[in-house]
Write a protein that holds these residues in place. Structure first.
Motif, PDB file in Angstrom:
ATOM      1  N   GLU A 268     -19.087  17.920  68.635  1.00 32.22           N
ATOM      2  CA  GLU A 268     -17.872  18.426  69.279  1.00 32.22           C
ATOM      3  C   GLU A 268     -17.601  19.878  68.910  1.00 32.22           C
ATOM      4  O   GLU A 268     -16.881  20.578  69.619  1.00 32.22           O
ATOM      5  N   GLU A 272     -20.721  23.722  74.439  1.00 29.82           N
ATOM      6  CA  GLU A 272     -21.645  23.378  75.525  1.00 29.82           C
ATOM      7  C   GLU A 272     -22.829  24.341  75.607  1.00 29.82           C
ATOM      8  O   GLU A 272     -23.974  23.929  75.830  1.00 29.82           O
ATOM      9  N   TRP A 275     -25.487  23.201  73.097  1.00 29.00           N
ATOM     10  CA  TRP A 275     -26.025  21.838  73.039  1.00 29.00           C
ATOM     11  C   TRP A 275     -27.547  21.815  73.150  1.00 29.00           C
ATOM     12  O   TRP A 275     -28.199  21.100  72.382  1.00 29.00           O
ATOM     13  N   THR A 298     -16.600  11.305  72.854  1.00 29.04           N
ATOM     14  CA  THR A 298     -16.989  11.555  74.240  1.00 29.04           C
ATOM     15  C   THR A 298     -15.798  11.361  75.171  1.00 29.04           C
ATOM     16  O   THR A 298     -14.777  10.785  74.795  1.00 29.04           O
ATOM     17  N   HIS A 301     -17.429  11.481  82.301  1.00 25.05           N
ATOM     18  CA  HIS A 301     -18.129  12.659  82.802  1.00 25.05           C
ATOM     19  C   HIS A 301     -17.273  13.472  83.770  1.00 25.05           C
ATOM     20  O   HIS A 301     -17.284  14.718  83.723  1.00 25.05           O
ATOM     21  N   TYR A 304     -14.903  15.516  81.740  1.00 26.40           N
ATOM     22  CA  TYR A 304     -15.626  16.608  81.091  1.00 26.40           C
ATOM     23  C   TYR A 304     -15.867  17.753  82.079  1.00 26.40           C
ATOM     24  O   TYR A 304     -15.645  18.932  81.759  1.00 26.40           O
ATOM     25  N   ARG A 308     -14.200  21.348  81.114  1.00 22.49           N
ATOM     26  CA  ARG A 308     -15.203  21.996  80.266  1.00 22.49           C
ATOM     27  C   ARG A 308     -14.947  23.483  80.062  1.00 22.49           C
ATOM     28  O   ARG A 308     -15.338  24.048  79.031  1.00 22.49           O
ATOM     29  N   PRO A 325     -18.182  16.275  74.682  1.00 26.11           N
ATOM     30  CA  PRO A 325     -19.159  16.028  75.745  1.00 26.11           C
ATOM     31  C   PRO A 325     -18.945  14.662  76.401  1.00 26.11           C
ATOM     32  O   PRO A 325     -18.138  13.853  75.938  1.00 26.11           O
ATOM     33  N   ALA A 329     -23.671  14.036  79.849  1.00 18.20           N
ATOM     34  CA  ALA A 329     -24.059  15.391  79.443  1.00 18.20           C
ATOM     35  C   ALA A 329     -25.056  15.345  78.289  1.00 18.20           C
ATOM     36  O   ALA A 329     -26.005  16.136  78.242  1.00 18.20           O
ATOM     37  N   THR A 333     -28.928  16.672  78.602  1.00 18.42           N
ATOM     38  CA  THR A 333     -29.394  17.714  77.678  1.00 18.42           C
ATOM     39  C   THR A 333     -30.648  17.258  76.939  1.00 18.42           C
ATOM     40  O   THR A 333     -31.597  18.030  76.773  1.00 18.42           O
TER      41      THR A 333
END
Length: 409
Positions: A268, A272, A275, A298, A301, A304, A308, A325, A329, A333
Motif C-alpha cells: 500500500e 502504483e 508496483w 485491497t 477493481h 481502484y 487511483r 491496489p 491490479a 502486474t
C-alpha cells in the motif's frame, strides 16, 4: 477551534471561505442523508435523516464551518471537519457505528451525474509524495517515525501494526490473533529450519523474530529509523541476533537469493508507479522453488480505477504516497512484469475491522499517555477518525485485506 495550533494544523485552524461551495455541499448532503439510517442533528434542533431515535447520531456542532470544509473538498473536508470539532458522534454513538452506514453507501451518496464531474474537482496526488527511494523515506518517516512509544500505547505486545487473524472465540487476546496472522504468512511462504527469508518492511520485528524462532535465517529491511532501532532491541532481547540481519535499506537495493520472501501491508505504500518495480524485485530475489507471501489491503477493481489518481484525507494526514491496489491490479502486474502468480488467497477483512476496533479502544483509553508525549487534541481526533473510518470500511467490505501466496508455475 481556539486550541488548534495553526502552525501544526494550518488546514484545520483556518476554515475555507467558500460560501457558494458550502451551499452546494448542503444541497447534495441533505438528500443523501435521507437515504441513510443515521441522524444529523444541528444546534437549532433541526434533524436530517430517516434514522429513528436509536440510530447513530452525527452532531453537527458548527454548521457553517462544516459545510464550508465539505464544499471546499468533500474527500478531505469531512475528515478535517471532524479534526476541527465541527462535527462529532452524538451521545451514546460509537464513531465507527456512525461511519458504517455511510461506508455501505459510499458509491451512491453522490448522484451519478455529479460523480462524472469528479475528474474536475479531485485533487491529484502531490508530486513530492511520489515513492522514489528518497520520497519513500520521507513518506514513511511522516507516519512510522511519529513515536515508538505512541504506537506502543495501543498495539499488542508483538507491536504488530497490521490485521490480526482471529479464531471464532470472542475473547481471544489480540496478541494471540497477531501471532496466528504471522504464522499464516510464514506457512504460506514455507518458512522452516534453514530457510533463507527476506522480509520487506520490518515493522517492529515480530515476524522476523517468529521466523528466526522456526530456525530460519532472516534478512529484514526497513526505511524507518525509529522502527529499526526498536526492532533491533527486540531481536537482541530474544537472543536471535545471529539469525536476523536487520538493514536500513530500500527493497530496490537488495541483492541476493532467498527461499522465501514475505511482506505485510507494505504494498500500500509502494505506489502504483512502482508496483512493477516492487514485484520484479521480489521475482529477481526469489530462489528457484521459493515462495512468496504478502499481506495486502485491497479494494474492488472498479473503485481502484475510480480513485487511483485522486488525493484523499488518508493520504494527506495518515499515509502520504499511499494507494490501495485491487486483486486484479496485482494479478495483472505479476503477469506483465514477473514469472510469479497468486496461488492462494486468504481474506481477513472482518478480522481487520475487529483489530482496528481494539486499537481504537486502547488508543482512547491510553490517551493521557499519548498526550504526555506532546500530541495534541487535534491529533487525537485525527487518529480516532482514521481508526474508525478504516474499521467501517472493512466492516462493509469496501476494503478488504488478503494474505496472498505467490509462486512460479
Amino acid at each position: 477551534m481556539t486550541d488548534i495550533a495553526a502552525a501544526r494544523w494550518p488546514g484545520i485552524a483556518h476554515t475555507p471561505q467558500t460560501p457558494f461551495k458550502a451551499r452546494v455541499a448542503r444541497t447534495i448532503l441533505r438528500p443523501a442523508v435521507t437515504r441513510t439510517p443515521v441522524r444529523l442533528t444541528f444546534p437549532d434542533g433541526t434533524v436530517w435523516g430517516h434514522g429513528g431515535p436509536d440510530s447513530p447520531e452525527m452532531a453537527v456542532v458548527r454548521p457553517a464551518a462544516f459545510f464550508r470544509r465539505l464544499g471546499a473538498d468533500s474527500k478531505i473536508g469531512f475528515g478535517e471537519a471532524y479534526m476541527a470539532g465541527d462535527w462529532t458522534a452524538g451521545p451514546g454513538t460509537d464513531l465507527a457505528d456512525l461511519l458504517t452506514p455511510f461506508a455501505e453507501r459510499l458509491t451512491h451518496l453522490v448522484p451519478k451525474p455529479l460523480q462524472r464531474l469528479r475528474v474536475f474537482v479531485d485533487k491529484k496526488l502531490p508530486h513530492h509524495e511520489k515513492n522514489s527511494i528518497e520520497g519513500s523515506r520521507s513518506n514513511i518517516e511522516r507516519h512510522y517515525d511519529l513515536s515508538n512509544e505512541m504506537f506502543a500505547t495501543f498495539l499488542d505486545p508483538t507491536m504488530s501494526y497490521s490485521s490480526a487473524w482471529f479464531a471464532s472465540t470472542d475473547d481471544e487476546p489480540l496478541e494471540t490473533a497477531q501471532l496466528r496472522k504471522i504464522d499464516g504468512i510464514l506457512d504460506q511462504a514455507h518458512v522452516g529450519e534453514g530457510t533463507r527469508v527476506l522480509e520487506i518492511g520490518t515493522g517492529w520485528g515480530a515476524l522476523a523474530i517468529r521466523a528466526a524462532q522456526r530456525g530460519a535465517h532472516v534478512t529484514t529491511i526497513t526505511i524507518s529509523q525509529e522502527q529499526a532501532a526498536l526492532a533491533q532491541q527486540r531481536i537482541d532481547a530474544a537472543g536471535l541476533t545471529d539469525r536476523v540481519d536487520l538493514r536500513l535499506q530500500d527493497y530496490r537495493e537488495v541483492q541476493g537469493q532467498f527461499d522465501a520472501i514475505v511482506s505485510v501491508e507494505m504494498i500500500e505504500a509502494v505506489g502504483e508507479e512502482y508496483w512493477p518495480t516492487y514485484f520484479a524485485a521480489i521475482d529477481r530475489l526469489l530462489a528457484p522453488g521459493g515462495s512468496v507471501s504478502i499481506q495486502a489491503i485491497t479494494m474492488a477493481h472498479h473503485r481502484y480505477l475510480a480513485t487511483r489518481n485522486s488525493y484523499g484525507w488518508i493520504q494527506k494526514y495518515i499515509f502520504p504516497g499511499g494507494l490501495i491496489p485491487s486483486l486484479d491490479a496485482i494479478d495483472s502486474t505479476l503477469a506483465e512484469h514477473t514469472t510469479l502468480k497468486v496461488t492462494e488467497r486468504r481474506s481477513l477483512g472482518q478480522d481487520y475491522a475487529r483489530t482496528l476496533h481494539l486499537w481504537r479502544e486502547q488508543f482512547l483509553a491510553n490517551w493521557a499517555g499519548v498526550q504526555a508525549q506532546g500530541f495534541d487534541e487535534t491529533f487525537r481526533r485525527m487518529w480516532e477518525f482514521y481508526l474508525a473510518y478504516c474499521e467501517a470500511g472493512f466492516r462493509v467490505g469496501y476494503i478488504d485485506v488478503f494474505q496472498l501466496q505467490m509462486s512460479r508455475p
